[in-house]
Design a protein around this motif. Sequence first.
Motif, PDB file in Angstrom:
ATOM      1  N   ARG A  52     -43.592  -4.366  14.444  1.00  0.00           N
ATOM      2  CA  ARG A  52     -42.335  -4.153  13.699  1.00  0.00           C
ATOM      3  C   ARG A  52     -42.589  -3.305  12.452  1.00  0.00           C
ATOM      4  O   ARG A  52     -41.791  -2.453  12.101  1.00  0.00           O
ATOM      5  CB  ARG A  52     -41.709  -5.500  13.310  1.00  0.00           C
ATOM      6  N   HIS A  65     -37.869   0.467  20.381  1.00  0.00           N
ATOM      7  CA  HIS A  65     -37.557  -0.957  20.218  1.00  0.00           C
ATOM      8  C   HIS A  65     -38.847  -1.757  20.115  1.00  0.00           C
ATOM      9  O   HIS A  65     -39.826  -1.430  20.773  1.00  0.00           O
ATOM     10  CB  HIS A  65     -36.759  -1.476  21.426  1.00  0.00           C
ATOM     11  N   ASP A  91     -38.603  -8.845  17.898  1.00  0.00           N
ATOM     12  CA  ASP A  91     -38.523  -9.293  16.494  1.00  0.00           C
ATOM     13  C   ASP A  91     -39.186 -10.640  16.214  1.00  0.00           C
ATOM     14  O   ASP A  91     -39.258 -11.059  15.064  1.00  0.00           O
ATOM     15  CB  ASP A  91     -37.071  -9.279  16.008  1.00  0.00           C
TER      16      ASP A  91
HETATM   17 MG    MG Z   1     -33.847  -6.201  17.747  1.00  0.00          MG
END
Ligand code: MG
Length: 149
Positions: free
Chosen positions: A85, A115, A118
């Motif tokens: 991330r 993408h 998360d």
């Molecule tokens: Mg997301």
Amino acid sequence: NERTFVAVKPDGVQRRLVGEILRRFEKRGFKLVGLKLVKASEDLLREHYWDLRSKPFFRGLMSYMSSGPIVVMVWEGLDVVKTARKMLGETNPADSLPGTIRGDFCVEVGRNVIHGSDSVASAQKEISLWFGQDELHCWEDNSRGWIYD
Ligand code: MG
Ligand code: GTP
């Protein structure tokens, strides 16, 4: 061992960013355990983005994500969900620092190239959604001792 799901979106494929993105994850030291080029079905995308189904941009997101093939991958390593991330940058490229993938290669949230899962829980869900068990490969990492203490 922690795993995360990463996808190069249709704009990333069109803009020839697949190699660059693979390179960044490889060089960081993560282990590639799954990789394929796919044209995502509406059903799969709806399930993937289920949390966002009531957002105003949902329809646009569906057509963006189904506009061409995407490259899906699974990376393994220490804290890989959180680190990936960070490597991606913020959802909105305008908030992404230079040096991150979004901070280096895009400008708008609706075309943000990549993408990444998360959380560890969503990573597990997404990996099983996009990959069959036989498409994930365990292999002995010969540089392990040079990447991990
Ligand atoms: Mg997301
Ligand atoms: P992903 O890694 O793609 O899941 O992005 P994220 O976790 O940083 O953001 P989120 O899950 O909230 O949104 C998923 C995707 O929907 C984003 O990556 C964008 O492609 C798209 N998206 C999110 N917010 C907006 C928005 O306000 N407008 C538009 N057009 N798209 C958005």
